[in-house]
Design a protein around this motif. Sequence first.
Motif, PDB file in Angstrom:
ATOM      1  N   GLY A   1     -10.493  16.986   1.792  1.00 47.35           N
ATOM      2  CA  GLY A   1     -11.350  17.013   2.982  1.00 47.35           C
ATOM      3  C   GLY A   1     -10.490  17.056   4.240  1.00 47.35           C
ATOM      4  O   GLY A   1     -10.843  17.713   5.232  1.00 47.35           O
ATOM      5  N   ALA A   2      -9.360  16.361   4.208  1.00 49.27           N
ATOM      6  CA  ALA A   2      -8.440  16.370   5.351  1.00 49.27           C
ATOM      7  C   ALA A   2      -7.887  17.777   5.552  1.00 49.27           C
ATOM      8  O   ALA A   2      -7.841  18.289   6.680  1.00 49.27           O
ATOM      9  CB  ALA A   2      -7.303  15.378   5.110  1.00 49.27           C
TER      10      ALA A   2
ATOM     11  N   PHE B   1     -19.978  14.195   4.752  1.00 51.78           N
ATOM     12  CA  PHE B   1     -19.328  15.488   4.720  1.00 51.78           C
ATOM     13  C   PHE B   1     -20.202  16.570   5.332  1.00 51.78           C
ATOM     14  O   PHE B   1     -21.299  16.330   5.778  1.00 51.78           O
ATOM     15  CB  PHE B   1     -19.010  15.876   3.277  1.00 51.78           C
ATOM     16  CG  PHE B   1     -17.741  15.288   2.783  1.00 51.78           C
ATOM     17  CD1 PHE B   1     -17.760  14.320   1.805  1.00 51.78           C
ATOM     18  CD2 PHE B   1     -16.536  15.678   3.321  1.00 51.78           C
ATOM     19  CE1 PHE B   1     -16.596  13.770   1.346  1.00 51.78           C
ATOM     20  CE2 PHE B   1     -15.368  15.132   2.860  1.00 51.78           C
ATOM     21  CZ  PHE B   1     -15.398  14.180   1.868  1.00 51.78           C
ATOM     22  N   ALA B   2     -19.675  17.740   5.222  1.00 54.84           N
ATOM     23  CA  ALA B   2     -20.299  18.900   5.838  1.00 54.84           C
ATOM     24  C   ALA B   2     -21.750  19.110   5.419  1.00 54.84           C
ATOM     25  O   ALA B   2     -22.111  18.875   4.284  1.00 54.84           O
ATOM     26  CB  ALA B   2     -19.502  20.128   5.451  1.00 54.84           C
ATOM     27  N   GLN B   3     -22.503  19.596   6.337  1.00 55.31           N
ATOM     28  CA  GLN B   3     -23.828  20.170   6.102  1.00 55.31           C
ATOM     29  C   GLN B   3     -24.910  19.203   5.647  1.00 55.31           C
ATOM     30  O   GLN B   3     -26.059  19.561   5.572  1.00 55.31           O
ATOM     31  CB  GLN B   3     -23.784  21.306   5.074  1.00 55.31           C
ATOM     32  CG  GLN B   3     -23.346  22.615   5.646  1.00 55.31           C
ATOM     33  CD  GLN B   3     -21.861  22.764   5.548  1.00 55.31           C
ATOM     34  OE1 GLN B   3     -21.214  21.927   4.960  1.00 55.31           O
ATOM     35  NE2 GLN B   3     -21.329  23.793   6.136  1.00 55.31           N
ATOM     36  N   ARG B   4     -24.570  18.034   5.249  1.00 55.99           N
ATOM     37  CA  ARG B   4     -25.610  17.173   4.716  1.00 55.99           C
ATOM     38  C   ARG B   4     -25.606  15.847   5.464  1.00 55.99           C
ATOM     39  O   ARG B   4     -24.561  15.271   5.681  1.00 55.99           O
ATOM     40  CB  ARG B   4     -25.361  16.881   3.234  1.00 55.99           C
ATOM     41  CG  ARG B   4     -25.077  18.126   2.460  1.00 55.99           C
ATOM     42  CD  ARG B   4     -26.018  18.266   1.339  1.00 55.99           C
ATOM     43  NE  ARG B   4     -25.674  19.461   0.597  1.00 55.99           N
ATOM     44  CZ  ARG B   4     -26.467  20.003  -0.271  1.00 55.99           C
ATOM     45  NH1 ARG B   4     -27.630  19.486  -0.513  1.00 55.99           N
ATOM     46  NH2 ARG B   4     -26.106  21.086  -0.905  1.00 55.99           N
TER      47      ARG B   4
ATOM     48  N   GLN C   1     -15.852  12.269  -6.271  1.00 53.65           N
ATOM     49  CA  GLN C   1     -15.952  12.052  -4.827  1.00 53.65           C
ATOM     50  C   GLN C   1     -14.926  12.935  -4.124  1.00 53.65           C
ATOM     51  O   GLN C   1     -13.741  12.933  -4.486  1.00 53.65           O
ATOM     52  CB  GLN C   1     -15.701  10.569  -4.505  1.00 53.65           C
ATOM     53  CG  GLN C   1     -15.976  10.176  -3.060  1.00 53.65           C
ATOM     54  CD  GLN C   1     -14.750  10.317  -2.168  1.00 53.65           C
ATOM     55  OE1 GLN C   1     -13.627  10.139  -2.629  1.00 53.65           O
ATOM     56  NE2 GLN C   1     -14.973  10.650  -0.908  1.00 53.65           N
ATOM     57  N   GLY C   2     -15.393  13.663  -3.145  1.00 57.15           N
ATOM     58  CA  GLY C   2     -14.483  14.503  -2.379  1.00 57.15           C
ATOM     59  C   GLY C   2     -14.972  15.935  -2.330  1.00 57.15           C
ATOM     60  O   GLY C   2     -16.124  16.225  -2.648  1.00 57.15           O
ATOM     61  N   VAL C   3     -14.078  16.806  -1.919  1.00 52.54           N
ATOM     62  CA  VAL C   3     -14.393  18.239  -1.854  1.00 52.54           C
ATOM     63  C   VAL C   3     -13.413  18.967  -2.780  1.00 52.54           C
ATOM     64  O   VAL C   3     -12.427  18.379  -3.235  1.00 52.54           O
ATOM     65  CB  VAL C   3     -14.314  18.777  -0.393  1.00 52.54           C
ATOM     66  CG1 VAL C   3     -15.365  18.111   0.485  1.00 52.54           C
ATOM     67  CG2 VAL C   3     -12.926  18.618   0.199  1.00 52.54           C
ATOM     68  N   PRO C   4     -13.665  20.270  -3.062  1.00 52.77           N
ATOM     69  CA  PRO C   4     -12.760  21.000  -3.958  1.00 52.77           C
ATOM     70  C   PRO C   4     -11.300  20.887  -3.507  1.00 52.77           C
ATOM     71  O   PRO C   4     -10.997  20.973  -2.314  1.00 52.77           O
ATOM     72  CB  PRO C   4     -13.281  22.434  -3.864  1.00 52.77           C
ATOM     73  CG  PRO C   4     -14.741  22.264  -3.579  1.00 52.77           C
ATOM     74  CD  PRO C   4     -14.830  21.071  -2.657  1.00 52.77           C
ATOM     75  N   GLY C   5     -10.425  20.672  -4.486  1.00 56.46           N
ATOM     76  CA  GLY C   5      -9.005  20.532  -4.172  1.00 56.46           C
ATOM     77  C   GLY C   5      -8.546  19.083  -4.128  1.00 56.46           C
ATOM     78  O   GLY C   5      -7.363  18.806  -3.977  1.00 56.46           O
ATOM     79  N   SER C   6      -9.490  18.135  -4.276  1.00 54.77           N
ATOM     80  CA  SER C   6      -9.094  16.712  -4.248  1.00 54.77           C
ATOM     81  C   SER C   6      -8.493  16.332  -5.599  1.00 54.77           C
ATOM     82  O   SER C   6      -8.694  17.008  -6.602  1.00 54.77           O
ATOM     83  CB  SER C   6     -10.295  15.828  -3.927  1.00 54.77           C
ATOM     84  OG  SER C   6     -11.204  15.872  -4.992  1.00 54.77           O
ATOM     85  N   TYR C   7      -7.763  15.227  -5.608  1.00 57.57           N
ATOM     86  CA  TYR C   7      -7.153  14.769  -6.858  1.00 57.57           C
ATOM     87  C   TYR C   7      -8.225  14.358  -7.865  1.00 57.57           C
ATOM     88  O   TYR C   7      -8.027  14.491  -9.070  1.00 57.57           O
ATOM     89  CB  TYR C   7      -6.193  13.604  -6.588  1.00 57.57           C
ATOM     90  CG  TYR C   7      -5.000  14.039  -5.775  1.00 57.57           C
ATOM     91  CD1 TYR C   7      -4.013  14.840  -6.336  1.00 57.57           C
ATOM     92  CD2 TYR C   7      -4.871  13.672  -4.445  1.00 57.57           C
ATOM     93  CE1 TYR C   7      -2.924  15.257  -5.588  1.00 57.57           C
ATOM     94  CE2 TYR C   7      -3.788  14.081  -3.689  1.00 57.57           C
ATOM     95  CZ  TYR C   7      -2.820  14.877  -4.266  1.00 57.57           C
ATOM     96  OH  TYR C   7      -1.749  15.293  -3.524  1.00 57.57           O
TER      97      TYR C   7
ATOM     98  N   VAL D   1      -3.547  13.688   8.738  1.00 57.13           N
ATOM     99  CA  VAL D   1      -4.851  13.208   8.266  1.00 57.13           C
ATOM    100  C   VAL D   1      -4.834  13.152   6.743  1.00 57.13           C
ATOM    101  O   VAL D   1      -4.328  14.073   6.095  1.00 57.13           O
ATOM    102  CB  VAL D   1      -5.992  14.188   8.675  1.00 57.13           C
ATOM    103  CG1 VAL D   1      -7.367  13.571   8.437  1.00 57.13           C
ATOM    104  CG2 VAL D   1      -5.852  14.633  10.099  1.00 57.13           C
ATOM    105  N   SER D   2      -5.387  12.090   6.164  1.00 58.29           N
ATOM    106  CA  SER D   2      -5.552  12.047   4.711  1.00 58.29           C
ATOM    107  C   SER D   2      -6.374  10.835   4.291  1.00 58.29           C
ATOM    108  O   SER D   2      -6.783  10.023   5.126  1.00 58.29           O
ATOM    109  CB  SER D   2      -4.201  12.007   3.993  1.00 58.29           C
ATOM    110  OG  SER D   2      -4.381  12.357   2.638  1.00 58.29           O
ATOM    111  N   HIS D   3      -6.576  10.732   2.984  1.00 55.68           N
ATOM    112  CA  HIS D   3      -7.219   9.557   2.395  1.00 55.68           C
ATOM    113  C   HIS D   3      -6.285   8.360   2.621  1.00 55.68           C
ATOM    114  O   HIS D   3      -5.070   8.497   2.479  1.00 55.68           O
ATOM    115  CB  HIS D   3      -7.400   9.829   0.896  1.00 55.68           C
ATOM    116  CG  HIS D   3      -8.196   8.779   0.204  1.00 55.68           C
ATOM    117  ND1 HIS D   3      -7.656   7.564  -0.172  1.00 55.68           N
ATOM    118  CD2 HIS D   3      -9.488   8.752  -0.190  1.00 55.68           C
ATOM    119  CE1 HIS D   3      -8.587   6.852  -0.773  1.00 55.68           C
ATOM    120  NE2 HIS D   3      -9.710   7.548  -0.792  1.00 55.68           N
TER     121      HIS D   3
END
Length: 395
Positions: free
Chosen positions: A236-237, A48-51, A114-120, A208-210
């Motif tokens: 993330g999508a 993911f982002a930034q790392r 696992q994921g980013v804010p807003g994931s299930y 785009v999605s999981h």
Amino acid sequence: MALKANPITCAYAVLSHPHLGTKSSTCGLNFRKEFHGLGNGVCCRGVFAQRAITPAEDEKPFSSGAGSGDGISRFKETESTGFHKDLNSLPKPLSATDLSCSSSGGSRVRVAYQGVPGSYSEDAALKAYPKCETVPCDEFEAVFQAVELWLADKAVLPIENSVGGSIHRNYDLLLRHRLHIVGEVQLVVNHCLLGLPGIKKEELKCVVSHPQALDQCEMTLSKLGLIRVSADDTAGAAQTIASDGIRETGAVASARAAAIYGLDVLEERIQDEADNITRFMILAREPIIPGVDRPHKTSIVFTLEEGPGVLFKALAVFSLRDINLTKIESRPQRKRPLRVVDDSNKGSAKYFDYLFYIDFEASMAEPRAQFALGHLQEFARFLRVLGCYPLDNAS
Ligand SMILES: O=C(O)C(=O)C[C@]1(C(=O)O)C=C[C@@H](O)C=C1
């Protein structure tokens, strides 16, 4: 480690997934191709982002190298344009490599997912602990490690979906780690088709999605004739679509993800089955003391000797005590995939070796559950109780 300013650095595309035909597209997203074929043909692990991420050594078997022929390739975005919301203000996912250099603090329960804010998965964490601080992680492995390294108090991980079935990776990780299941969350998953503000769904070419979410919406997406592109998680999508600002690409994610990333909801409840439920498990460093005050479930894993009717006998220990089984799953024993048994005149026979995972409806505080496991131990070569926890329902 230097962090990049751009919010998104990575995404994934399915080139020729067996279920999706052989269409090839980057959907207008500015990706640099970086082959990283995955063995299981369905799921993508990610960055993911930034790392930056170095996958744990024991995860390497999943990547079979360039052009593995499984149809899944990993793409790395070279540039992102920034769009809509200030995505930099969102928490950044932890990765397996940077877990060791932060520390947990504060008094709220910290729940890794696992994921980013807003994931299930974050929804599931908030359903279990409404006031918790959620800790986004980039991979399932990192979620386990966040708890093991005391960066989080609990982990929430998807284990099965009512349409897509089991999430095998998490079954395997359960055994590789020493965490205990202390609860479950059954989450109703209502997928939405998201797009940039003002876009109409007829204008979309890609989505785009999981991979699980794409599978759960197979009929709707086929009807719309959309090319599917795989991502690490649904939110993330949505984040990728928002930051890239590509008009003809949509995302399958939740209405909450749309609100967070400033996207329009083009259609609601697009899953093929109206009742789409994902079951998550909650993990902690310590087990809970099982009670009998409310209905409990117990999760175990075991292996058996080879022989006719052995699994039948193993399951009978529960039926004899009127204990209801809610789930059975078998997984290969990776370190011992084949067992050689000299049981014929013509030479030795080879069998695959399996681990059996079972959930049953009883508390370990009940004598019938204790007797059942004592009985099972008589013919199980290996037995581990993964946890005993109160039942949840999809309310
Ligand atoms: O992508 C997400 O939002 C997730 O939380 C992951 C996940 C999964 O792994 O199954 C969880 C629930 C849905 O079934 C789809 C995806």
